[in-house]
Design an enzyme around this catalytic site. Structure first.
Site, PDB file in Angstrom:
ATOM      1  CB  CYS A  69     -40.902  11.896  17.006  1.00 43.60           C
ATOM      2  SG  CYS A  69     -40.224  12.233  15.377  1.00 43.60           S
ATOM      3  NE  ARG A 100     -36.001  16.137   9.600  1.00 40.25           N
ATOM      4  CZ  ARG A 100     -35.585  15.168  10.392  1.00 40.25           C
ATOM      5  NH1 ARG A 100     -34.927  14.134   9.901  1.00 40.25           N
ATOM      6  NH2 ARG A 100     -35.796  15.220  11.691  1.00 40.25           N
ATOM      7  CG  HIS A 115     -42.682  16.743  17.839  1.00 42.85           C
ATOM      8  ND1 HIS A 115     -42.093  15.880  18.733  1.00 42.85           N
ATOM      9  CD2 HIS A 115     -42.063  16.529  16.652  1.00 42.85           C
ATOM     10  CE1 HIS A 115     -41.140  15.192  18.105  1.00 42.85           C
ATOM     11  NE2 HIS A 115     -41.095  15.550  16.853  1.00 42.85           N
TER      12      HIS A 115
END
Ligand code: GLN
Length: 247
Positions: A99, A134, A200
């Site tokens: 990320c 997002r 993640h």
């Protein structure tokens, strides 16, 4: 090409800047690599480095995690001044970045309301700018060049930056659920021993085949498979959850 590590040899995993790039729990990637090495009889060492300290030149794997924009800017400046990641890449060590870390090792990324362009480390030919929405939620991808169940990579994505992979890198995977790089259907990028990805999870905990791939690249040798029922069960649960998600 890195020198091959013999059976029982020392393997150093360098965990970079937890104070800046630690908020998404990606430190679990270091723990899982060390554990998978120890289960196979290697002498695994995790070295944690904070800003102001020099990164060691002895690492086999260098790990970067997710973080917020301001922290990301500090991290990229510190890492450029340090220079160790370029030396690591040049001697065949693995750089595995998640990320914010993925964005940092690319050519550039943008931050803030005015989309200020921040120069990256240029270790991977990817470029990141702010996306239309997002990307937040479960992500499921299919690892390129792999078949069967182990090709499925699960994780959790949470990023505003969208990334375009340039001609000097290849996407790591193709998206089945979620956004990934930039809604072009690809996720992550690879060039040689440098890998970047959005999930993640931590991603190497959820995806042991990817963890072992990182280790095999770093050690310059194949590793015997490990059979751990508890990990297979975790993986089954996460795959089911990701497949149930529609975003
Ligand atoms: N700040 C970056 C973004 O929002 C990275 C976020 C993260 O590391 N999860 O795109």
């Amino acid at each position: 090409m890195a020198a091959t590590v013999p059976d029982g040899g020392r393997v150093e995993i360098v965990l970079i800047y937890q104070s800046l790039l630690g908020i998404y729990g990606d430190r679990g990637n270091a723990a899982v690599l060390a554990k998978r090495l120890a289960w196979r009889g290697f002498d695994a060492v995790v070295t944690t480095v904070e800003p102001g300290d020099r990164l060691p030149d002895s690492g086999h794997v260098y790990l970067l995690g997710g973080g917020e924009d301001a922290a990301q800017i500090t991290a990229v400046r510190e890492l450029r001044a340090d220079g160790a990641l370029h030396r690591a890449r040049d001697r065949g060590a693995v750089v595995f970045a998640v990320c914010a870390g993925y964005q940092i090792i690319g050519n550039s990324f943008t931050v803030g309301d005015r989309d200020e362009v921040i120069e990256g480390l240029g270790l991977l030919d990817v470029t990141t700018t702010r996306g239309p929405v997002r990307a937040v939620g479960e992500i499921l991808t299919r690892w390129r060049g792999r078949g069967g169940d182990e090709a499925m990579i699960t994780g959790f994505e949470n990023h505003g930056g969208y990334t375009v992979v340039g001609p000097d890198a290849e996407p790591l995977a193709d998206v089945e659920v979620g956004v990934g790089n930039c809604a072009d259907g690809t996720e992550g990028a690879v060039h040689g021993t440098v890998l970047g990805t959005y999930p993640h999870g931590p991603v190497l905990v959820r995806n042991p085949a990817l963890a072992d791939h990182v280790l095999e690249l770093a050690l310059g040798r194949e590793l015997a498979p490990l059979s751990r029922p508890e990990i297979a069960e975790l993986r089954r649960q996460r795959l089911t959850a990701a497949r149930r998600t529609s975003r």
